[in-house]
Design an enzyme around this catalytic site. Structure first.
Site, mmCIF file in Angstrom:
data_model
loop_
_atom_site.group_PDB
_atom_site.id
_atom_site.type_symbol
_atom_site.label_atom_id
_atom_site.label_comp_id
_atom_site.label_asym_id
_atom_site.label_seq_id
_atom_site.Cartn_x
_atom_site.Cartn_y
_atom_site.Cartn_z
ATOM 1 N N THR A 147 5.099 2.018 -1.026
ATOM 2 C CA THR A 147 6.396 1.712 -0.337
ATOM 3 C C THR A 147 6.883 2.675 0.662
ATOM 4 O OG1 THR A 147 7.694 2.561 -2.330
ATOM 5 C CG2 THR A 147 7.032 0.370 -2.377
ATOM 6 N N GLU B 152 0.742 -1.230 0.118
ATOM 7 C CA GLU B 152 0.178 0.075 0.059
ATOM 8 C C GLU B 152 0.896 1.066 0.089
ATOM 9 O OE1 GLU B 152 -3.433 -0.020 2.317
ATOM 10 O OE2 GLU B 152 -3.558 -2.123 2.589
#
Length: 388
Positions: free
Chosen positions: A373, A371
């Site tokens: 990095t 979701e």
């Protein structure tokens, strides 16, 4: 009557009960299964899913008007997520995955759609669900999705490929984010509720992962899938808003899960270091080990505090893209450090499967990647700092 948690947040008795329920379930049901589920590799523990549903843990966060537990505030959800992920972060994320699916439905759906797709999630045998965003060539840049949705009369025809989709092998419903016009980027992104048995929907083999094997990922293929207009969530081009609002909440919950994992590693390390003797005394009395454990404790507490700050602001209706990025970045990188420190303190035993610490280090790394990095979170934060 209220209860005060350690960072000064007041909780009702009902909220405290949900947290206690999660703690007990994690201790009795989740932790004893952690190694077994890890070694199964590409199978989610569906029996735990059913048991969690039977006591309300898979739907406690959904509104009461659809049959859920009504604990819709993110503060309590974070505390519950911490407890479940203290038991095992992969299993904990699997058991609460209905919240990720429900996010776009609540943000974009009309009342009829909410009743249709949220109410079944609150039963004793809820469907497993997925949210499909990531594509082979599209990771964190969600505005550049290539999956197409073309309107044809009362249907949309979807074509594309999604990858790394959590729960895909088991999901009965999948929220697919696609574009109606790629040139519009974020303004073309639209959300659709795709049913697994629709012609043209297929799912690839489960991916073999480094860690968090309790939640299974796979590719989803869409080949001329006809989706009725009534399965579109919100208006055309409004999907990106729902996705970003969902990510704001889910990144905070990732911070909470990572904090739970850090707590597990910290507690196990204190226990081991107190019992293991070297040079005539417990290793926790050696300064190097004691200082390492102090750093573990500090990083775990910082993760908790920044996560809870973001959750409080979210509950107040604030725009929290930056705070959620800080929570995810801090907690995810801290848990990688803490689990690595736990393994280091356990020495050779930590590197073996005698203890769970080697698994926890493998589990932790995903928190820096999923979701958005760590690099993406830093970009969000840096842009906000530059605007001050």
């Amino acid at each position: 009557m209220t209860h005060i948690v350690r960072d000064g947040i007041e909780l009702s008795e009902e909220q405290v009960e949900f947290v206690a329920l999660a703690r007990d379930f994690a201790e009795r049901e989740i932790r004893p299964r952690a190694r077994e589920v890890d070694e199964a590799d590409t199978q989610s523990p569906l029996d735990l899913w059913a048991r969690a549903a039977s006591i309300g843990l898979s739907a406690y966060m959904l509104p009461t008007e659809y049959g859920g537990g009504g604990v819709t505030d993110l503060v309590t959800q974070c505390l519950v997520q911490q407890e479940l992920c203290y038991g095992d972060i992969g299993i904990g994320n699997f058991l609460t995955s209905s919240a990720f699916f429900a996010g776009p439905v609540e943000a974009l759906g009309d009342e009829e759609q909410k009743k249709r797709w949220l109410t079944p999630l609150t039963g004793n045998n809820p469907p497993v669900t997925s949210v499909a965003v990531t594509e082979p060539g599209v990771g964190s840049d969600s505005a550049s999705l290539k999956t197409r949705a073309v309107r044809e009369g009362d249907d949309y025809v979807l074509n594309g490929q999604k990858t790394w989709i959590s729960n895909a092998p088991y999901a009965q419903w999948i929220i697919v984010f696609a574009t109606v016009d790629a040139s519009l980027r974020s303004k073309g992104i639209t959300a659709f509720l795709v049913e697994r048995d629709m012609p043209g929907v297929s799912v690839g083999q489960p991916m073999q992962k480094m860690g968090q094997r309790g939640i299974v990922n796979a590719e989803v293929f869409l080949d001329n899938v006809r989706v009725p207009v009534e399965n579109r969530l919100g208006e055309e081009g409004k999907g990106f808003y729902g996705l970003m609002r969902t990510f704001d909440a889910s990144r905070i919950l990732i911070g909470a899960g990572a904090t739970g994992l850090s707590r597990a590693a910290l507690d196990a390390t204190i226990k081991y270091a107190s019992e293991r003797e070297q040079f005539g005394k417990p290793i926790i009395e050696h300064q190097a080990v004691a200082f390492r454990i102090a750093d573990m404790a500090a990083k775990t507490d910082v993760s908790h505090l920044v996560t809870m700050r973001a959750a409080r602001l979210f509950d107040q209706g604030e725009f929290v893209a930056v705070e959620s990025a800080i929570a995810k970045l801090t907690a995810s990188e801290n848990t990688t450090w803490v689990t690595n420190a736990a393994l280091q303190t356990h020495g050779g035993w930590g590197y073996s499967r005698e203890f769970l610490v080697e698994k926890w280090l493998r589990d932790a790394k995903l928190e820096e990647i999923e979701e958005g990095t760590s690099d993406i979170q830093r970009l969000i934060i840096s842009r906000a700092v530059q605007r001050r």
